[in-house]
Design an enzyme around this catalytic site. Structure first.
Site, PDB file in Angstrom:
ATOM      1  N   HIS A 215       0.811  -1.212   0.000  1.00  0.00           N
ATOM      2  CA  HIS A 215       0.000   0.000   0.000  1.00  0.00           C
ATOM      3  C   HIS A 215       0.848   1.267   0.000  1.00  0.00           C
ATOM      4  CE1 HIS A 215      -3.509  -2.563   1.709  1.00  0.00           C
ATOM      5  NE2 HIS A 215      -3.517  -2.526   0.388  1.00  0.00           N
TER       6      HIS A 215
ATOM      7  N   SER B  72      -6.887  -1.746  -0.446  1.00  0.00           N
ATOM      8  CA  SER B  72      -6.379  -0.943  -1.555  1.00  0.00           C
ATOM      9  C   SER B  72      -7.435  -0.013  -2.175  1.00  0.00           C
ATOM     10  CB  SER B  72      -5.745  -1.833  -2.622  1.00  0.00           C
ATOM     11  OG  SER B  72      -6.605  -2.883  -2.995  1.00  0.00           O
TER      12      SER B  72
ATOM     13  N   GLU C 291     -14.442  -7.319  -7.592  1.00  0.00           N
ATOM     14  CA  GLU C 291     -14.323  -8.388  -6.599  1.00  0.00           C
ATOM     15  C   GLU C 291     -15.256  -9.532  -6.977  1.00  0.00           C
ATOM     16  OE1 GLU C 291     -13.413 -10.936  -3.897  1.00  0.00           O
ATOM     17  OE2 GLU C 291     -12.271  -9.072  -4.113  1.00  0.00           O
TER      18      GLU C 291
ATOM     19  N   ASP D 263     -15.026 -11.903 -11.725  1.00  0.00           N
ATOM     20  CA  ASP D 263     -13.709 -12.508 -11.593  1.00  0.00           C
ATOM     21  C   ASP D 263     -12.679 -11.503 -12.110  1.00  0.00           C
ATOM     22  OD1 ASP D 263     -11.349 -13.941 -11.789  1.00  0.00           O
ATOM     23  OD2 ASP D 263     -12.274 -15.718 -12.657  1.00  0.00           O
ATOM     24  N   GLY D 264     -11.790 -11.073 -11.237  1.00  0.00           N
ATOM     25  CA  GLY D 264     -10.837 -10.038 -11.598  1.00  0.00           C
ATOM     26  C   GLY D 264      -9.947 -10.384 -12.768  1.00  0.00           C
TER      27      GLY D 264
ATOM     28  N   ASP E 155      -3.934  -8.017  -7.356  1.00  0.00           N
ATOM     29  CA  ASP E 155      -3.560  -8.489  -6.022  1.00  0.00           C
ATOM     30  C   ASP E 155      -4.387  -9.729  -5.679  1.00  0.00           C
ATOM     31  OD1 ASP E 155      -2.769  -8.715  -3.387  1.00  0.00           O
ATOM     32  OD2 ASP E 155      -4.034  -7.081  -2.678  1.00  0.00           O
TER      33      ASP E 155
END
Length: 287
Positions: A18, A102, A120, A145-146, A166
């Site tokens: 971060h 984040s 997400e 789904d990222g 991430d």
């Protein structure tokens, strides 16, 4: 490896990730033109450090807990300030009972012309994220789904910005998906900044990942490596890394200040290590 954020929020890996994320956002703000941040695995957005999950591991105490208690030299303190301001904004009474993920850190740092897309997949986390940003016209929350977003959402209409990838590393093959997803996204948006987080646990897998990145043909790749202890006899989260594609020109000099300062605070007695390695690019970075 199960890296669901609720168990590990605010740990050493979050602090480093971060802090770097905030530096990239601050760099993007140097120009007036709007930009977009796309967070492909956004999580819940905020985390309760008094929750059963956080208390079970207590990892935040050796992460953000130490950082907030430490007095940094002015140069490092100035670089950490945007990140720590986001943490303190979530804890107005002082201390740290809640930790921003984040998307919350990014949103805290955005100007009025900038935008955030927070993606997400887990339904409960996506619902919490949507509730957190309800009514916020600068933030778009998508339950998806990222990994799919690395094709469908590139490039953003602003044509400036960054993508944070991430993943939770809950299933096998995440390193391969990082390389494949980066290749697809970079082809669609070659001028974007991409930041990919990864755990340093399985050293063989990490080395293979770095080799695969070097073989992508992408021109500018910087690998930020941060370890809090030497390699453990049994597999353990000894460190974490962030790969940054098209890194800001100012990032290397900032990391030369930030990483040693954070290493002194976060490393275990056996000693930690950090490196900034140019996997691809014109200039070689050194410790």
């Amino acid at each position: 490896m199960n890296y669901r954020h609720a168990y590990h929020a605010g740990n050493f890996a979050d602090v480093v990730k971060h802090a770097v994320l905030a530096r990239i956002v601050e760099y993007l703000k140097r120009k007036d033109k709007a930009f977009r941040v796309i967070d492909t695995h956004a999580g819940r957005g905020t985390y309760d450090l008094t929750s059963v999950e956080a208390q079970k591991t207590g990892e935040w105490q050796a992460g953000i807990g130490r950082v907030l208690e430490h007095t940094f030299r002015p140069d490092a303190a100035a670089l950490l300030a945007p990140y720590l301001e986001a943490v303190r904004a979530l804890n107005p009474a002082g201390g740290v009972k809640r930790y921003p993920g984040s998307p919350s850190i990014v949103r805290h740092l955005l100007r009025k012309q900038d935008r955030l897309t927070a993606i997400e997949m887990h339904p409960e986390d996506a619902a919490a994220l949507a509730k957190l940003f309800a009514g916020d016209i600068q933030t778009r929350v998508i339950e998806l789904d990222g990994w799919l977003s690395l094709g469908a959402h590139m490039p953003p209409k602003e044509k400036r910005g960054m993508v944070l990838v991430d993943p939770p590393f809950e299933v096998a093959g995440e390193f391969e998906r990082l390389v494949g997803g980066l290749g697809k996204a970079h082809r669609r948006w070659p001028g974007g900044i991409f930041a990919l987080w990864y755990p340093i646990k399985d050293r063989r897998a990490v080395n293979a990942f770095r080799t695969a990145l070097a073989e992508t043909g992408i021109a500018k790749i910087t690998d930020i490596r941060f370890e809090i202890r030497p390699a453990s006899a049994e597999p353990s989260l000894d460190g974490s890394g962030m790969v940054v594609v098209n890194p800001p020109f100012s990032l290397k000099a900032e990391l030369d200040v930030l990483l040693p300062a954070l290493s002194r605070v976060l490393s275990e007695p056996a000693g930690g290590a950090w490196r900034v390695v140019e996997i691809a690019g014109e200039q070689k970075a050194e410790d």
